[in-house]
Write an enzyme that holds these catalytic residues in place. Structure first.
Site, PDB file in Angstrom:
ATOM      1  N   CYS A  29      76.199  19.946  33.726  1.00  0.00           N
ATOM      2  CA  CYS A  29      76.292  20.908  32.621  1.00  0.00           C
ATOM      3  C   CYS A  29      76.200  22.341  33.121  1.00  0.00           C
ATOM      4  O   CYS A  29      76.437  23.283  32.360  1.00  0.00           O
ATOM      5  CB  CYS A  29      75.217  20.620  31.588  1.00  0.00           C
ATOM      6  SG  CYS A  29      75.257  18.910  31.042  1.00  0.00           S
ATOM      7  N   HIS A  81      79.039  22.284  22.989  1.00  0.00           N
ATOM      8  CA  HIS A  81      78.753  22.098  24.416  1.00  0.00           C
ATOM      9  C   HIS A  81      79.879  21.359  25.120  1.00  0.00           C
ATOM     10  O   HIS A  81      79.724  20.204  25.511  1.00  0.00           O
ATOM     11  CB  HIS A  81      77.410  21.365  24.555  1.00  0.00           C
ATOM     12  CG  HIS A  81      76.938  21.175  25.961  1.00  0.00           C
ATOM     13  ND1 HIS A  81      77.280  22.019  27.001  1.00  0.00           N
ATOM     14  CD2 HIS A  81      76.130  20.219  26.503  1.00  0.00           C
ATOM     15  CE1 HIS A  81      76.702  21.580  28.119  1.00  0.00           C
ATOM     16  NE2 HIS A  81      76.014  20.487  27.839  1.00  0.00           N
TER      17      HIS A  81
END
Lengths: 101, 377
Positions: free
Chosen positions: B83, B326
């Site tokens: 991430c 996201h």
């Protein structure tokens, strides 16, 4: 149960390290300890990846071991809460399965 | 301090775009950033991306961007750091300029996730854990890690699930005013508290969604209105059982410390913050690790509204990962996109007079953290 210990400096870990983070040693020895510990925290997993979907909901806990200053991630065979005493009941597909004791 | 500046920014709307390919999203954001920068000559391309291989069977994103954008035979690469792929890609671009090798670099981030099933995405995200460990075999998931942290945080402090809900609500309220955000529907504390449990005590609103989207920035050694004052990156434990203190994210703490030191700044100097809130609990720990609030006291600041857009330390005025969305590889760049708008004075939830901004991008269960401090000059 067995844990791994650096032959040179005594650094302990649940799984074998390729290189000791404390002294860079490469010799690790198995040490037998009691599996007993205290539930440090846990979660009940409802949404699981495909390979664990058949088990959901299931509980994963972080156990603080009694014998050595190490924590271990285990799957619980029963419901749990922080502070519960727990011990290993079996090892299944590489997972430590713990139960309240 | 670096000698690197931000010249242009671009970002697609975040959400579900069944009709758009990953390539299309990547190129749309990149073209917007290049045009915003006045179409300069670009010397290199770095693309942050995590799941292109596992979910879309598509790699070589660096070369695809270089070719499709007509940038010539420039150096290009995809950067993977789970991430934190976007933040690390940015750092690679900055280091390329700092080394003297490049003058101007395009850094983009992209992810396409909505076409895959939840089980497949959860499985793919698990690649960001050490899969050769008893921990993975126990069935610990990525969200599960933060569930374990949350239960311990509740145990060691007086915080409750409601404090996590306040974070989710705050970020939703910020996103409602950000047209590029994925979620713009209002929510209430009750709705957030009662939502179905994903991994106790975290419910649906405590977890960032799956998202399609891309963002891009053009960075250069030529002076512009936004200076990258510092760039830092650190590593942390890749297994939960190796944490000395379960309620710490050492990579966040260390990357923050280095970024402050290199920028000659302190936490109290920062006017606006984008933090990696992959889960509400992650934002709670990160505001403590970055020195904005004392350890184990972040929940008090949240309850007092200090991290809201109108508070003294506004966090995630874009809506954060939780509500802006996201798209994993794009997140670190989307944070920069929003902070540049804050420093240009035209952001949703504008913080009046913002001069210093901080972005923190996390990868894995605390395995990677990148921090960038930006300054309006």
């Amino acid at each position: 149960m067995q844990i791994q210990q650096c032959a040179q400096c005594g650094f302990s870990s649940i799984i074998k390290k390729y290189r000791c983070p404390q002294c860079s040693g490469r010799q690790f020895e198995e040490r037998k300890i009691s599996s007993k510990g205290i539930v440090h925290s846990y979660t009940v997993i409802h949404i699981a990846p495909a390979e664990f979907a058949h088990l959901a909901p299931y509980t994963v806990a972080l156990i603080q071991l009694d014998d050595v200053n190490l924590k271990l991630t285990a799957r619980m065979a029963s419901e749990t809460a922080i502070g519960d005493a727990a011990e290993l009941v079996r090892i299944e597909d590489g997972a430590f399965i713990y139960e309240k004791c | 301090m670096t000698n690197v500046y931000i010249e242009g920014i671009g970002m697609t709307k975040f959400g579900k775009f069944a009709e758009k390919s990953m390539k299309q999203l990547l190129l749309e954001a990149s073209i917007e950033a290049l045009e915003d920068a006045g179409n300069p000559k670009v010397d290199a391309v770095f693309v942050g991306n995590f799941m292109g291989g596992s979910l879309s069977n598509q790699e070589i994103l660096g070369a695809i961007a270089a070719n499709e954008l007509g940038l010539g035979r420039v150096s290009a690469a995809k950067v993977e750091g789970a991430c934190a792929s976007g933040g690390i890609a940015l750092r690679q671009g900055i280091m390329g300029i700092l080394s003297g090798e490049f003058d101007t670099v395009l850094v983009a981030g992209v992810e396409k996730m909505k076409h895959a099933s939840t089980a497949d995405v959860t499985q793919a995200i698990n690649a960001a854990m050490d899969t050769d460990s008893n921990e993975k075999h126990a069935g610990l998931t990525f969200p599960g890690f933060f569930g374990v942290l949350a239960n311990r945080y509740f145990y060691e402090t007086e915080a409750t699930k409601e404090h996590l809900a306040m974070i989710a609500l705050k970020n939703r309220e910020h996103a409602m005013r950000n047209p590029l955000a994925q979620f713009q529907k209002p929510a209430s504390i009750e709705e957030i508290m009662e939502a179905r449990i994903i991994t106790s005590p975290l419910g649906l609103f405590d977890c960032s969604p799956t998202t399609d989207g891309a963002a891009a920035v053009v960075i250069t050694r030529k002076k512009t209105a936004v200076h990258i004052r510092s760039s830092a990156q650190s590593s942390g434990p890749t297994q939960m059982q190796e944490a000395d203190d379960l309620l710490s994210l050492p990579a966040v703490q260390e990357s923050g410390r280095l970024a402050y030191e290199r920028a000659g700044a302190a936490p109290e100097d920062i006017d606006v913050v984008e933090i990696h809130d992959c889960f509400t609990m992650t934002e709670m720990l990160a505001i403590e690790e970055l020195g904005f609030f004392k350890k184990r006291e972040g929940w008090l600041a949240v309850a007092q509204g200090r991290t809201k857009a109108g508070g003294d330390k506004p966090v995630n005025t874009s809506g954060g990962l939780l509500s802006r969305g996201h798209p994993i590889g794009a997140t670190g760049i989307a944070q920069i996109y929003h902070l540049v708008r804050q420093l240009r004075g035209n952001a949703p939830n504008q913080v009046e007079g913002a001069r210093l901004a901080l972005a923190q991008n996390l990868g894995g269960t605390g395995s990677y953290s990148a921090v960038h401090i930006l300054e309006r000059v």
